[in-house]
Design an enzyme around this catalytic site. Structure first.
Site, mmCIF file in Angstrom:
data_model
loop_
_atom_site.group_PDB
_atom_site.id
_atom_site.type_symbol
_atom_site.label_atom_id
_atom_site.label_comp_id
_atom_site.label_asym_id
_atom_site.label_seq_id
_atom_site.Cartn_x
_atom_site.Cartn_y
_atom_site.Cartn_z
ATOM 1 N N ASP A 151 1.705 2.297 -1.111
ATOM 2 C CA ASP A 151 2.730 1.441 -1.718
ATOM 3 C C ASP A 151 3.312 2.050 -2.995
ATOM 4 O O ASP A 151 4.205 1.470 -3.609
ATOM 5 C CB ASP A 151 2.182 0.030 -1.990
ATOM 6 C CG ASP A 151 0.919 0.016 -2.833
ATOM 7 O OD1 ASP A 151 0.044 0.870 -2.606
ATOM 8 O OD2 ASP A 151 0.811 -0.849 -3.725
ATOM 9 N N HIS A 165 -8.792 2.496 -11.249
ATOM 10 C CA HIS A 165 -8.328 1.956 -9.978
ATOM 11 C C HIS A 165 -9.213 2.504 -8.869
ATOM 12 O O HIS A 165 -9.989 3.429 -9.086
ATOM 13 C CB HIS A 165 -6.858 2.358 -9.780
ATOM 14 C CG HIS A 165 -6.222 1.753 -8.583
ATOM 15 N ND1 HIS A 165 -6.399 0.433 -8.226
ATOM 16 C CD2 HIS A 165 -5.390 2.276 -7.636
ATOM 17 C CE1 HIS A 165 -5.716 0.189 -7.122
ATOM 18 N NE2 HIS A 165 -5.100 1.295 -6.746
HETATM 19 ZN ZN ZN Z 1 -0.487 -0.654 -5.399
HETATM 20 ZN ZN ZN Z 2 -3.346 1.360 -5.544
#
Ligand code: ZN
Ligand code: ZN
Length: 340
Positions: free
Chosen positions: A65, A137
């Site tokens: 994304d 992340h």
């Molecule tokens: Zn994302």
């Molecule tokens: Zn991500």
């Protein structure tokens, strides 16, 4: 110099009718810096800023994304006979990714400069730098970016210069350029007639991340922080598991960093945005949740505060104005897509 941010994609990993996947375009004077390029970014550009030639593209990490729009955008530039070089920055693995995509993209008619970056790196440009900082992340090596303008010289006081006997004209300019000149009572130094340096503007983007100290440090006193806001507090555990933030956590980071404005992005359709904003605003009052095609203008501090402009993205570039004036033009010359 104008500095504004066009929000091309403010949604989470699944595009919705209202929010596309991640992409932000920063326009600084004539330069265009794109941060992330989710699937469909070209069409988002077409509907707002125009298919402008991006000078520098920064990827925060390689989840789909955030980067799937890149091959198509490169191909479009190629079909449009782009000749200006383009720089692409991203974490370790960027070169491999581009070589994996090579069969899709083919040979490009313009020069692509690819540079892998990591937390702590500083990318120098004319008048500003982009600092890279590590974020937290689920993707390895994920980074955020801070665009930091150089300090500006303080204000020049012509009255004081005249009082010190400096001749109006070239000597005024020399003083402003940092040179010592002669006055009627001896040498006059710039610091006698200039205020202290003024801080440049700063815009910081986290990409996907949990709340972390590296963001607080990178965003200290920034004009604008664009932060992951994937979840609401009710799902705080899910946020921690996936390396994302709640809107409240984003607000806490913004408050600790003392930023002027917080913009929440990576918004999931599962929540009502108003509720998410309310939670954040209880902690950081100046919080906004831009929609796709909104913009935020960031003026010099003496001229005002950062401001969210609804549907303002189209006004951030010249090309957008031209395209809007044409009222939905056919593809510009060269973009016939015949060999794409
Ligand atoms: Zn994302
Ligand atoms: Zn991500």
């Amino acid at each position: 110099m104008d500095l504004s941010v066009a929000f091309l994609g403010t949604g989470g990993p699944v595009p919705t009718a209202r929010r596309n996947t991640a992409s932000v375009l920063i326009v600084r004077g004539g330069e265009k810096l794109m941060f992330d390029c989710g699937e469909g970014t070209q069409r988002q550009m077409r509907q707002s800023v125009g298919l402008v030639p991006v000078d520098q593209l920064y990827l925060t990490h390689f989840h789909l994304d955030h980067c799937l729009g890149l091959p198509g955008l490169l191909k479009t530039y190629d079909l449009g006979d782009r000749s200006e070089p383009m720089q692409i920055f991203g974490p370790a693995g960027l070169e491999q990714l581009l070589s994996d995509w090579h069969p899709m993209i083919g040979k490009l008619g313009f020069h692509l400069e690819v540079e892998e970056v990591a937390g702590g790196d500083v990318i120098r440009h004319d008048g500003y730098e982009v600092e890279v900082f590590k974020v937290e992340h689920s993707a390895r090596n994920a980074v955020g970016y801070a665009l930091l303008e150089d300090d500006r010289p303080g204000r020049f006081d012509p009255d004081v210069a005249r009082e010190l006997g400096v001749q109006e004209g070239p000597d005024f300019k020399r003083l402003q350029d940092g040179e010592t000149v002669s006055g009627s009572k001896g040498d006059v130094r710039p610091d006698q007639v200039m205020d202290e340096d003024r801080m440049g503007r700063a815009i910081v983007l986290t990409g996907d991340t949990g709340p972390c100290q590296s963001t607080v440090i990178a965003a200290a006193d920034a004009d604008l922080l664009i932060h992951d806001s994937s979840f609401m507090t009710e799902d705080i555990e899910r946020a921690a598991e996936t390396g994302h933030s709640t809107s409240v956590q984003a607000a806490e980071v913004a408050e600790q960093a003392n930023v002027k404005m917080l913009a929440l992005v990576h918004i999931s359709s599962r929540y009502h945005v108003g509720a998410s904003l309310d939670e954040a605003r209880a902690i950081k009052e100046n919080t906004v949740a831009p929609r796709d095609f909104d913009s935020i203008v960031v003026p010099f501090p003496e001229r005002g505060e950062p401001e969210l402009i609804r549907n303002g993205a189209g006004k951030t570039t010249d090309l957008a104005e031209k395209q809007a004036a044409d009222d939905g033009p056919p593809d510009p010359e060269g973009f016939d897509g015949s060999d794409g």
